[in-house]
Design an enzyme around this catalytic site. Structure first.
Site, PDB file in Angstrom:
ATOM      1  N   GLN A 143       0.835  -1.192   0.000  1.00  0.00           N
ATOM      2  CA  GLN A 143       0.000   0.000   0.000  1.00  0.00           C
ATOM      3  C   GLN A 143       0.877   1.251   0.000  1.00  0.00           C
ATOM      4  O   GLN A 143       1.242   1.771   1.045  1.00  0.00           O
ATOM      5  CB  GLN A 143      -0.946   0.005   1.215  1.00  0.00           C
ATOM      6  CG  GLN A 143      -1.963   1.113   1.117  1.00  0.00           C
ATOM      7  CD  GLN A 143      -3.033   1.022   2.176  1.00  0.00           C
ATOM      8  OE1 GLN A 143      -3.147   0.050   2.908  1.00  0.00           O
ATOM      9  NE2 GLN A 143      -3.829   2.057   2.263  1.00  0.00           N
ATOM     10  N   PHE A 144       1.191   1.735  -1.203  1.00  0.00           N
ATOM     11  CA  PHE A 144       2.062   2.903  -1.321  1.00  0.00           C
ATOM     12  C   PHE A 144       1.438   4.148  -0.711  1.00  0.00           C
ATOM     13  O   PHE A 144       2.151   5.080  -0.319  1.00  0.00           O
ATOM     14  CB  PHE A 144       2.453   3.148  -2.789  1.00  0.00           C
ATOM     15  CG  PHE A 144       1.396   3.802  -3.616  1.00  0.00           C
ATOM     16  CD1 PHE A 144       1.364   5.173  -3.773  1.00  0.00           C
ATOM     17  CD2 PHE A 144       0.408   3.043  -4.236  1.00  0.00           C
ATOM     18  CE1 PHE A 144       0.389   5.783  -4.541  1.00  0.00           C
ATOM     19  CE2 PHE A 144      -0.573   3.640  -4.999  1.00  0.00           C
ATOM     20  CZ  PHE A 144      -0.585   5.015  -5.152  1.00  0.00           C
ATOM     21  N   THR A 145       0.124   4.193  -0.574  1.00  0.00           N
ATOM     22  CA  THR A 145      -0.528   5.390  -0.043  1.00  0.00           C
ATOM     23  C   THR A 145      -0.194   5.628   1.428  1.00  0.00           C
ATOM     24  O   THR A 145      -0.453   6.715   1.942  1.00  0.00           O
ATOM     25  CB  THR A 145      -2.063   5.327  -0.228  1.00  0.00           C
ATOM     26  OG1 THR A 145      -2.573   4.188   0.446  1.00  0.00           O
ATOM     27  CG2 THR A 145      -2.422   5.286  -1.716  1.00  0.00           C
TER      28      THR A 145
END
Length: 151
Positions: free
Chosen positions: A78-80
């Site tokens: 989850q890059f966010t």
């Protein structure tokens, strides 16, 4: 690296309606890889995640790790998690590692957990995923290799 750990009774990840990973009791780990992260960060974070004593013992105290509790782990990229919301209304993701680097470190992270004998499932890197979980407690912990002291 930044991880959000959720103690779960159950968890599954779906891509296009198909289950790609699921576990019973254990940890759902949302993992964000930051530019500059290394294999040393992977090892430190994996150790911290699987050794944190956030599961109840026989007396109801959070005194057991996921290993001690016999749980499983589901890891979702989850890059966010690396969003910078300091300016304006649109988050910036410039701190997030490029996908080529992030995917390799994500896979190494999954491998580090599996190497400790813990059943591990995963999401699908760079896919639009739906994560369904039952947070137990609820217990949610944020761990960051850049901001937390790892001992």
């Amino acid at each position: 690296m930044r991880a959000v750990l959720q103690r779960v009774a159950e968890c599954e990840v779906r891509v296009a309606g198909e289950v790609v990973g699921s576990i019973g009791a254990g940890l759902c780990i949302l993992l964000g890889v930051e530019t500059g992260d290394t294999e040393a960060d992977v090892k430190q974070l994996a150790d911290k995640c699987v050794l944190l004593r956030i599961f109840d013992d026989a007396e109801g105290k959070m005194n057991l790790s996921v290993i001690d509790a016999g749980g499983s782990v589901l890891v979702v990229s989850q890059f966010t998690l690396l969003a910078d919301c300091a300016k304006g209304r649109r988050p910036s993701y410039v701190k997030a590692a490029p996908p080529e680097l992030a995917e390799g470190l994500y896979e190494k992270f999954v491998g580090e957990i599996a190497a400790r004998g813990i059943p591990v499932a995963r999401g699908k890197f760079r896919a639009d995923m739906q994560v369904h979980l039952v947070n137990s407690g609820p217990v949610t912990i944020v761990v960051d290799t850049r901001h937390d002291l790892f001992v």
